[in-house]
Design a protein around this motif. Structure first.
Motif, PDB file in Angstrom:
ATOM      1  N   MET A  58       0.313  -0.909   0.290  1.00 31.84           N
ATOM      2  CA  MET A  58      -0.176   0.067  -0.229  1.00 31.84           C
ATOM      3  C   MET A  58       0.825   1.224  -0.269  1.00 31.84           C
ATOM      4  SD  MET A  58      -2.914  -1.474   2.637  1.00 31.84           S
ATOM      5  CE  MET A  58      -4.262  -0.362   1.859  1.00 31.84           C
ATOM      6  N   SER A  59       1.790   2.147  -1.139  1.00 29.97           N
ATOM      7  CA  SER A  59       2.285   2.753  -0.871  1.00 29.97           C
ATOM      8  C   SER A  59       1.388   3.884  -0.821  1.00 29.97           C
ATOM      9  CB  SER A  59       2.690   2.905  -3.000  1.00 29.97           C
ATOM     10  OG  SER A  59       3.616   1.331  -2.802  1.00 29.97           O
ATOM     11  N   ASP A  60       1.844   4.531   0.408  1.00 29.94           N
ATOM     12  CA  ASP A  60       1.514   5.371   0.700  1.00 29.94           C
ATOM     13  C   ASP A  60       1.573   7.012   0.382  1.00 29.94           C
ATOM     14  OD1 ASP A  60       3.033   5.769   2.598  1.00 29.94           O
ATOM     15  OD2 ASP A  60       1.640   5.882   4.032  1.00 29.94           O
ATOM     16  N   ARG A  61       3.187   6.979  -0.547  1.00 34.03           N
ATOM     17  CA  ARG A  61       3.862   7.551  -0.884  1.00 34.03           C
ATOM     18  C   ARG A  61       3.233   8.339  -2.275  1.00 34.03           C
ATOM     19  NH1 ARG A  61       7.891   4.784   2.270  1.00 34.03           N
ATOM     20  NH2 ARG A  61       8.198   5.546   4.520  1.00 34.03           N
ATOM     21  N   VAL A  62       2.684   7.402  -2.884  1.00 36.27           N
ATOM     22  CA  VAL A  62       1.774   7.608  -3.721  1.00 36.27           C
ATOM     23  C   VAL A  62       0.319   8.223  -3.990  1.00 36.27           C
ATOM     24  CG1 VAL A  62       1.397   7.421  -6.084  1.00 36.27           C
ATOM     25  CG2 VAL A  62       3.425   6.977  -5.586  1.00 36.27           C
ATOM     26  N   LEU A  63      -0.307   8.764  -4.774  1.00 36.34           N
ATOM     27  CA  LEU A  63      -1.794   9.640  -4.794  1.00 36.34           C
ATOM     28  C   LEU A  63      -2.388   8.349  -5.140  1.00 36.34           C
ATOM     29  CD1 LEU A  63      -3.988  11.370  -2.603  1.00 36.34           C
ATOM     30  CD2 LEU A  63      -3.207  12.821  -4.602  1.00 36.34           C
ATOM     31  N   THR A  64      -3.251   8.530  -5.396  1.00 41.16           N
ATOM     32  CA  THR A  64      -4.379   7.652  -6.420  1.00 41.16           C
ATOM     33  C   THR A  64      -6.083   8.891  -6.319  1.00 41.16           C
ATOM     34  OG1 THR A  64      -3.447   6.029  -5.572  1.00 41.16           O
ATOM     35  CG2 THR A  64      -5.412   5.279  -7.345  1.00 41.16           C
ATOM     36  N   LEU A  65      -6.221   8.893  -7.773  1.00 41.81           N
ATOM     37  CA  LEU A  65      -7.162   9.349  -7.563  1.00 41.81           C
ATOM     38  C   LEU A  65      -7.919   8.968  -8.809  1.00 41.81           C
ATOM     39  CD1 LEU A  65      -5.104  13.374  -8.245  1.00 41.81           C
ATOM     40  CD2 LEU A  65      -6.605  12.649  -5.832  1.00 41.81           C
ATOM     41  N   ILE A  66      -9.693   8.927  -9.109  1.00 42.60           N
ATOM     42  CA  ILE A  66     -10.714   8.533 -10.071  1.00 42.60           C
ATOM     43  C   ILE A  66     -10.790  10.109 -10.695  1.00 42.60           C
ATOM     44  CG2 ILE A  66     -12.200   7.513 -10.321  1.00 42.60           C
ATOM     45  CD1 ILE A  66     -11.190   4.823  -8.783  1.00 42.60           C
ATOM     46  N   ASP A  67     -11.002  10.281 -11.554  1.00 42.20           N
ATOM     47  CA  ASP A  67     -11.582  11.476 -12.251  1.00 42.20           C
ATOM     48  C   ASP A  67     -11.048  12.194 -11.353  1.00 42.20           C
ATOM     49  OD1 ASP A  67     -12.579  10.681 -14.443  1.00 42.20           O
ATOM     50  OD2 ASP A  67     -13.794   9.625 -13.444  1.00 42.20           O
ATOM     51  N   GLY A  68      -9.866  12.464 -10.633  1.00 45.83           N
ATOM     52  CA  GLY A  68      -9.634  13.734  -9.589  1.00 45.83           C
ATOM     53  C   GLY A  68      -9.828  13.604  -8.037  1.00 45.83           C
ATOM     54  N   ARG A  69     -10.398  12.568  -7.947  1.00 44.52           N
ATOM     55  CA  ARG A  69     -11.047  12.561  -6.558  1.00 44.52           C
ATOM     56  C   ARG A  69     -10.277  11.756  -5.868  1.00 44.52           C
ATOM     57  NH1 ARG A  69     -15.433  13.629 -10.439  1.00 44.52           N
ATOM     58  NH2 ARG A  69     -15.735  11.485 -10.922  1.00 44.52           N
ATOM     59  N   PRO A  70     -10.246  11.513  -4.633  1.00 45.31           N
ATOM     60  CA  PRO A  70      -9.170  10.796  -3.399  1.00 45.31           C
ATOM     61  C   PRO A  70     -10.152   9.094  -3.749  1.00 45.31           C
ATOM     62  CG  PRO A  70     -10.825  12.365  -2.320  1.00 45.31           C
ATOM     63  CD  PRO A  70     -11.036  12.176  -3.682  1.00 45.31           C
ATOM     64  N   ALA A  71      -8.584   8.283  -3.564  1.00 42.16           N
ATOM     65  CA  ALA A  71      -9.180   7.119  -3.977  1.00 42.16           C
ATOM     66  C   ALA A  71      -7.940   6.358  -3.430  1.00 42.16           C
ATOM     67  CB  ALA A  71      -9.619   6.665  -5.197  1.00 42.16           C
ATOM     68  N   ASP A  72      -8.118   6.332  -2.299  1.00 44.77           N
ATOM     69  CA  ASP A  72      -6.374   5.805  -1.456  1.00 44.77           C
ATOM     70  C   ASP A  72      -7.718   5.568  -0.565  1.00 44.77           C
ATOM     71  OD1 ASP A  72      -4.240   6.087  -3.044  1.00 44.77           O
ATOM     72  OD2 ASP A  72      -3.805   8.330  -2.198  1.00 44.77           O
ATOM     73  N   SER A  73      -6.972   4.600   0.853  1.00 37.43           N
ATOM     74  CA  SER A  73      -7.165   3.820   2.134  1.00 37.43           C
ATOM     75  C   SER A  73      -8.032   5.218   3.041  1.00 37.43           C
ATOM     76  CB  SER A  73      -6.560   2.787   2.493  1.00 37.43           C
ATOM     77  OG  SER A  73      -6.701   2.668   3.594  1.00 37.43           O
ATOM     78  N   ALA A  74      -8.802   5.560   3.579  1.00 36.55           N
ATOM     79  CA  ALA A  74      -8.310   6.689   4.646  1.00 36.55           C
ATOM     80  C   ALA A  74      -7.272   6.030   5.613  1.00 36.55           C
ATOM     81  CB  ALA A  74     -10.006   6.953   5.055  1.00 36.55           C
ATOM     82  N   LEU A  75      -8.161   4.804   5.728  1.00 41.17           N
ATOM     83  CA  LEU A  75      -6.934   4.340   7.384  1.00 41.17           C
ATOM     84  C   LEU A  75      -5.644   3.900   6.853  1.00 41.17           C
ATOM     85  CD1 LEU A  75      -6.806   2.788  10.367  1.00 41.17           C
ATOM     86  CD2 LEU A  75      -7.494   0.703   9.312  1.00 41.17           C
ATOM     87  N   PHE A  76      -5.171   3.412   5.552  1.00 43.66           N
ATOM     88  CA  PHE A  76      -3.774   3.303   5.686  1.00 43.66           C
ATOM     89  C   PHE A  76      -2.478   4.389   4.571  1.00 43.66           C
ATOM     90  CE2 PHE A  76      -5.674  -0.775   6.231  1.00 43.66           C
ATOM     91  CZ  PHE A  76      -4.933  -1.531   7.196  1.00 43.66           C
ATOM     92  N   GLY A  77      -3.639   5.324   3.856  1.00 42.26           N
ATOM     93  CA  GLY A  77      -3.108   6.504   2.912  1.00 42.26           C
ATOM     94  C   GLY A  77      -2.884   5.448   1.479  1.00 42.26           C
ATOM     95  N   GLY A  78      -2.880   4.301   1.161  1.00 38.84           N
ATOM     96  CA  GLY A  78      -1.804   3.905   0.108  1.00 38.84           C
ATOM     97  C   GLY A  78      -3.041   3.641  -1.075  1.00 38.84           C
ATOM     98  N   GLN A  79      -2.745   2.764  -1.740  1.00 33.88           N
ATOM     99  CA  GLN A  79      -3.925   2.810  -3.372  1.00 33.88           C
ATOM    100  C   GLN A  79      -4.029   1.136  -3.008  1.00 33.88           C
ATOM    101  OE1 GLN A  79       0.660   1.733  -5.781  1.00 33.88           O
ATOM    102  NE2 GLN A  79      -0.023   3.338  -5.599  1.00 33.88           N
ATOM    103  N   GLU A  80      -5.288   1.210  -3.431  1.00 31.63           N
ATOM    104  CA  GLU A  80      -5.876  -0.483  -3.130  1.00 31.63           C
ATOM    105  C   GLU A  80      -6.495  -1.054  -4.435  1.00 31.63           C
ATOM    106  OE1 GLU A  80      -7.278  -1.695   0.808  1.00 31.63           O
ATOM    107  OE2 GLU A  80      -8.464   0.987   0.804  1.00 31.63           O
ATOM    108  N   PHE A  81      -5.608  -1.384  -5.954  1.00 31.86           N
ATOM    109  CA  PHE A  81      -6.548  -1.218  -6.587  1.00 31.86           C
ATOM    110  C   PHE A  81      -7.183  -2.023  -7.107  1.00 31.86           C
ATOM    111  CE2 PHE A  81      -2.631   0.955  -8.311  1.00 31.86           C
ATOM    112  CZ  PHE A  81      -2.905   2.401  -8.627  1.00 31.86           C
ATOM    113  N   TYR A  82      -7.099  -3.482  -6.772  1.00 34.63           N
ATOM    114  CA  TYR A  82      -7.545  -4.070  -6.683  1.00 34.63           C
ATOM    115  C   TYR A  82      -9.211  -4.214  -5.890  1.00 34.63           C
ATOM    116  CZ  TYR A  82      -5.502  -4.149  -2.088  1.00 34.63           C
ATOM    117  OH  TYR A  82      -4.949  -4.088  -1.296  1.00 34.63           O
TER     118      TYR A  82
END
Lengths: 233, 708
Positions: B141-165
């Protein structure tokens, strides 16, 4: 400064930004209901690019010498060339820069026309609406050098191009079918593939010639498709 | 400085005149209070503007200077500035993965696709997840990269990382993925630390009709996607549904396990481990837009995903049960174009995650985010955007077993708010400056700020040869999992069985991680078909949070880890990109060098270092009769890391696919093979894992798609 001050500053400034935007949305939405034709519309990048294309088309086009123009304009504007836009106006401010440009020495004016579809709605779907529309706007439309037919008029493309027949107006529109319904130049954009999200244009040379208009071969070379003598390039 | 000050005064004066005009309208409507609000906002804006430089990008005027050939090549991106911008004039290094790249790759997973993008580090972990980093520092869960969908936040609010799956997005609904390399915090706030991955979905008007896609591979894994798009009156919409069924590595015949630390084999019950990384997921996504008036557009959307997946070992505990991951996302947005040519939007984004992963426990997060942005031109040479967002988060956790993570003082109610201002200033025909500044307040940690200042020098008339200089600063806020989580196993009686060998101690106060970056970039159009991009950078990190090793007080051989701002690091390097494309082919290649040194020799950064050398090559040939050949190649050098994660060796990845259209282009059949050069991949470790397993490498697949 302490942490509380920062918190307050952030909240207050943000709240003002939100309120300002909301206030502008409400205020402008209210104003916009007053007049359909005076609305400024949403500019997308796509239409900014299309406006620039239209300007370039004019540089590579020659109109018939006896082309009728609008004599009611002021003396300084008498030599101006006119781009008409018919239908729901998607350009917003995209044409603004063109007002300071020239083609040769001629200034350029933008004229907006209510669309046939809008006129139909405004007339309460009267059975005579096409005739009324033609009587009301056709003369002015024929005095334009370019007529941009917006996508809101898709179902009336044949009516509009018939109305402008023989008047030396370069018709520009959107979608592959535009040039098959009497239009001269149309914009196309692939959703996928190498050319996805890049504007291309197609030309119906038969319709161009019928109108007595001449388009430079340099422009034709860049067209994605040319309809000529009913043959596809 | 004096000139800048005078210019500021001019800008404020012009805003003042414009707002005064509006106030006249408001007064007439009896809304005098708005005048006061606008005045205060103008003062706030003045404060923001005077603290930054001014910048510019290309605008409508420039388009009228272009030839038709140039207009035909205009590309559009949005992530680099929050407004659409010409690629060569972006103030950040940006790479775009297009819908075409996604389509012809034939791949089924966002992580797999991302690995071929410039400067991306990717290590496959299981069949459903991978560690993805922009310029490294990647982890599950790479929390040093921000993931967005159409500019809207899509990261985990607990871990701060990406969860593409677990994102409710279907690959064929993606218009493009924009990847910003380097700090993007000035635009997007906390977490846009090493980079930003913005997944931009297709507009409903571009997805009209019905679409069906079915993919199957040699292991019998299936991916299905059905989409329906239509319109009525002013509404245009799209509904998409997808289902995927992926067997675990064990069933695919390659799930060989490896133990990272032999001494821990018995305490963690290693002999009972199986590669249980199956996934049975369904997703639903929808979006509808309506033109309320010619100037106002409304968009709404809802996405749901439900994942039933196999579990894995972490912190020495393997529960042998499945995982449940559910996500519900919604948004509503109003875009408006004002009479004076300015524009803005108001947006709400909601995200509810419900997760049950043994080891981590059971948790749910509810996020509500409200965002506003306003774009205007206070002066012909300035394009300004201002805006901000407020976000409220609710995080509930629940422990299923003693071995699960313990979250101190849960549930958490957290808020954050941020404001930003961007100015693009066309100083002259040759010079443009762009200034971005953003401040963020987070209820749980400290107020912080981010900035990006860029100067762009145009070296030719058509603005294709551009030299860019940038300085930027961003930060990473440690989220709840980092600040509050611990294991309670330390309190268990030793010799009681499993799970006490590895333990986490709750963190003391954690500060934000910080990054300052210095960049020079160059883009050039070498010919009508050939483009070059070169970016070099030096990044200085401070207060990186890592796992600090704490000695066992009983000297019983147990391991204790505590999150801490251990020290900083330096990263330097560059990326070179070349792309050739014409109607018949696309050939693009890139090379990235990423040097990295931590301040302390054996410093844990809870992530992998970037691989020093990386390179990629994509070739795509369009033959007659709808036949397309696509190849993707990626080389990744040895990836170093602190002791916990190990150091995966150098690897090559090579994919080939052939697609053939039929039914006048409404159908397509594809066959392909991914990762030809490797029979298996891995094992690669998650942070905190003691054991990891291989996953399948070379995989043959076929895909059929139909449009109606």
């Amino acid at each position: 400064m302490d942490k509380r001050f920062y918190k307050k500053l952030v909240f207050v400034t943000f709240a003002f930004a939100v309120l300002l935007t909301a206030a502008k949305v409400i205020a402008d939405s209210t104003i916009s209901t007053e007049s359909t034709l005076n609305n400024e519309t949403q500019i997308s990048r796509e239409y900014q690019v299309k406006a620039a294309f239209v300007y370039n088309f004019m540089k590579f086009t020659e109109w018939p010498k006896d082309k009728k123009t609008d004599e009611t304009e002021t003396k300084s504007k008498a030599k101006a060339m006119t781009i008409g836009v018919i239908g729901k106006y998607p350009f917003g401010k995209a044409f603004d820069p063109i007002l300071t440009k020239t083609v040769g020495e001629r200034k350029i004016l933008i004229k907006r026309f209510v669309g046939v579809s809008q006129y139909r709605d405004m007339s309460g779907n009267s059975p005579k609406y096409k005739l009324d529309y033609s009587q009301k706007y056709a003369d002015d439309m024929k005095k334009c050098h370019v007529m941009y037919v917006c996508s809101s008029e898709d179902e009336f493309v044949k009516d509009i191009t018939s109305m402008l027949e023989g008047s030396g107006v370069l018709t520009v529109g959107e979608g592959e079918k535009f040039i098959e319904k009497g239009g001269m130049i149309t914009f196309v954009m692939k959703k996928e593939g190498v050319e996805a999200k890049k504007l291309r244009f197609e030309v119906n040379l038969d319709n161009v010639k019928k109108a007595g208009i001449s388009i430079s071969s340099k422009l034709l070379k860049l067209a994605k498709r040319i309809i000529k003598d009913e043959q596809k390039k | 400085m004096v000139q800048q000050y005078i210019r500021c005064i001019y800008i404020i004066d012009s805003i003042w005149k414009r707002t005064n005009a509006k106030i006249m309208v408001y007064k007439m409507k009896g809304l005098i209070m708005r005048k006061l609000i606008i005045r205060i906002f103008v003062i706030s804006l003045f404060a923001a503007l005077t603290s930054t430089s001014f910048a510019a990008s290309d605008d409508a005027d420039d388009l009228f200077e272009m030839s038709i050939e140039e207009l035909m090549e205009v590309d559009l991106v949005v992530s680099g500035s929050r407004t659409e911008q010409k690629m060569s004039f972006s103030s950040v290094p940006i790479t775009v993965i297009t819908a075409e790249d996604i389509h012809y790759s034939g791949l089924s997973d966002i992580g797999d696709i991302l690995q071929f993008a410039t400067g991306i580090d990717m290590l496959p972990l299981t069949r459903m997840s991978s560690a993805i980093g922009v310029r490294g520092m990647h982890e599950a869960m790479s929390d040093r990269v921000l993931t967005l969908i159409d500019g809207r936040p899509a990261d985990s609010a607990l871990f701060g990382g990406q969860e593409f799956y677990r994102l409710p997005v279907m690959l064929e609904d993606i218009e493009r993925i924009e990847i910003i390399r380097g700090p993007g915090g000035a635009l997007w706030g906390a977490n846009a630390f090493n980079g930003v991955i913005n997944i931009i979905t297709k507009d409903p008007k571009d997805t009209q009709g019905m679409f069906v896609s079915s993919r199957v591979n040699e292991f019998g894994d299936t991916w299905s996607h059905f989409r329906w798009g239509s319109k009525a009156k002013d509404w245009v919409w799209r509904f998409s549904a997808g289902y995927e069924d992926v067997e675990d590595s064990d069933d695919a015949g390659v799930g060989k396990y490896e133990l990272g630390n032999q001494a821990l084999g018995i305490p963690i019950g290693y002999s009972s481990y199986t590669a249980n990384d199956y996934a049975r997921d369904w997703r639903f996504d929808s979006e509808a837009t309506r033109n309320i008036s010619e100037a106002t557009k409304m968009s709404i959307g809802l996405g749901i995903s439900h994942g039933d997946k196999g579990d894995f070992e972490i912190i020495g505990y393997y529960p042998h049960t499945g995982m449940l991951l559910e996500t519900y996302r919604g948004f509503a947005k109003i875009d408006h174009e004002f009479d004076d040519g300015s524009s803005g939007y108001l947006q709400w984004t909601g995200n509810y995650d419900n997760s049950n992963i043994s080891v981590f426990g059971k948790w749910s997060t509810l996020v509500n985010d409200f965002e506003a942005q306003y774009n205007f031109k206070p002066h012909p040479d300035h394009n300004v955007s201002v805006g901000g967002n407020v976000r409220a988060m609710r995080i509930d956790t629940h422990r299923n077993a003693m071995e699960d993570l313990n979250f101190r003082g849960e549930p958490y109610d957290e808020q954050l708010a941020g404001i930003f201002a961007i100015d693009r200033w066309k100083v002259s025909d040759k010079w443009e400056l762009e200034g971005q500044i953003r401040g963020d307040w987070y209820s749980e940690t400290q107020t912080d700020w981010a900035t990006r200042m860029s100067a762009l020098y145009t070296m030719n008339r058509d603005r294709e040869r551009v030299l860019r200089f940038s300085v930027s600063k961003a930060f990473r806020t440690p989220l709840a999992s980092m600040r509050h989580s611990s294991t309670s196993r330390v309190n268990m009686v030793p010799f009681g069985g499993f799970g006490f060998a590895l333990n986490i101690i709750v963190a003391d106060d954690l500060d934000n991680e910080e990054i300052v970056s210095y960049e020079i970039g160059y883009t050039d159009k070498l010919s009508d078909n050939l483009r070059l991009k070169l970016n070099t950078f030096y990044q200085d990190y401070k207060d990186l949070v890592g796992w600090r090793t704490i000695p066992d007080p009983l000297s019983a051989g147990r391991m204790f880890y505590q999150p801490d701002n251990i020290a900083g690091a330096k990263m330097w390097g560059g990326e070179l990109e070349l792309e050739y494309r014409d109607k018949k082919k696309k050939i693009s290649g890139w090379y990235a060098y990423h040097g990295f040194n931590t301040e302390q020799g054996d410093q844990n950064i809870r992530a992998y270092d970037p691989a020093k050398h990386k390179a990629g090559l994509t070739c795509r040939f369009f033959f007659d009769k709808g036949l397309t050949l696509n190849t993707n190649y990626k080389y990744t050098d040895t990836t170093e890391s602190a002791a916990i994660l190990g150091s995966p060796g150098a690897s090559h990845r090579f994919d080939v696919s052939i697609a053939k259209e039929f039914a006048k282009g409404n159908g397509e059949f594809m066959v392909g093979v991914s990762d030809i050069l490797n029979n298996t991949r891995g094992p690669n470790y998650l942070s905190g894992q003691v054991a990891a397993h291989e996953i399948p490498g070379r995989t043959f697949f076929t895909r059929v798609q139909l449009r109606f």
